[in-house]
Write a protein that holds these residues in place. Structure first.
Motif, short mmCIF file in Angstrom:
data_model
loop_
_atom_site.label_atom_id
_atom_site.label_comp_id
_atom_site.label_asym_id
_atom_site.label_seq_id
_atom_site.Cartn_x
_atom_site.Cartn_y
_atom_site.Cartn_z
N VAL A 60 23.80 32.50 26.82
CA VAL A 60 22.49 32.42 26.18
C VAL A 60 22.61 31.84 24.78
CG1 VAL A 60 20.55 33.80 25.31
CG2 VAL A 60 21.49 34.26 27.57
N VAL A 61 23.64 32.26 24.05
CA VAL A 61 23.87 31.74 22.69
C VAL A 61 24.11 30.23 22.74
CG1 VAL A 61 25.45 31.79 20.72
CG2 VAL A 61 24.69 33.92 21.75
N VAL A 62 24.88 29.77 23.72
CA VAL A 62 25.15 28.33 23.86
C VAL A 62 23.85 27.57 24.10
CG1 VAL A 62 26.22 26.59 25.34
CG2 VAL A 62 27.53 28.58 24.64
N VAL A 63 23.02 28.07 24.99
CA VAL A 63 21.77 27.39 25.32
C VAL A 63 20.83 27.37 24.12
CG1 VAL A 63 19.69 27.54 26.74
CG2 VAL A 63 21.94 27.84 27.78
N VAL A 64 20.69 28.49 23.42
CA VAL A 64 19.78 28.57 22.27
C VAL A 64 20.28 27.69 21.12
CG1 VAL A 64 18.88 30.12 20.49
CG2 VAL A 64 18.86 30.82 22.88
N ALA A 65 21.57 27.74 20.83
CA ALA A 65 22.11 26.91 19.74
C ALA A 65 21.99 25.42 20.08
CB ALA A 65 23.57 27.29 19.47
N SER A 66 22.27 25.07 21.31
CA SER A 66 22.15 23.66 21.71
C SER A 66 20.70 23.20 21.65
CB SER A 66 22.71 23.46 23.11
OG SER A 66 24.08 23.80 23.14
N ALA A 67 19.77 24.06 22.04
CA ALA A 67 18.35 23.71 21.97
C ALA A 67 17.90 23.54 20.52
CB ALA A 67 17.51 24.77 22.67
N ALA A 68 18.41 24.39 19.63
CA ALA A 68 18.06 24.28 18.22
C ALA A 68 18.60 22.99 17.61
CB ALA A 68 18.59 25.49 17.45
#
Length: 83
Positions: A60-68
């Protein structure tokens, strides 16, 4: 040097330039931290011995950071094109 600054004071808004430099420095540092967080979390996701909950949370952290990061890139391009 001060004569050059005094002569250009009518041409350059120095306080606005300072704000722009501060914002760009903050965004640059923020993007580097987000990228570091995404890469570190991705390494935990790919690790074989990690627990399932840890892998899921880091995913989830990977997806959120990449989206940001992607959102910041799109915002910057939009700002450049429409300014």
């Amino acid at each position: 040097m001060s004569a050059i600054l005094a002569a250009s004071s009518g041409l350059i808004n120095w306080s606005l330039l300072g704000k722009i430099l501060a914002i760009s420095a903050g965004l640059s540092i923020g993007l580097v931290v987000l990228f570091m967080l995404a890469v570190n979390s991705l390494s935990v996701v790919r690790r074989d011995g990690a627990a399932a909950a840890t892998r899921a949370l880091n995913g989830v952290v990977v997806v959120v950071a990449s989206a940001a990061i992607l959102a910041t890139l799109i915002w910057g391009l939009y700002f450049i094109v429409h300014k």
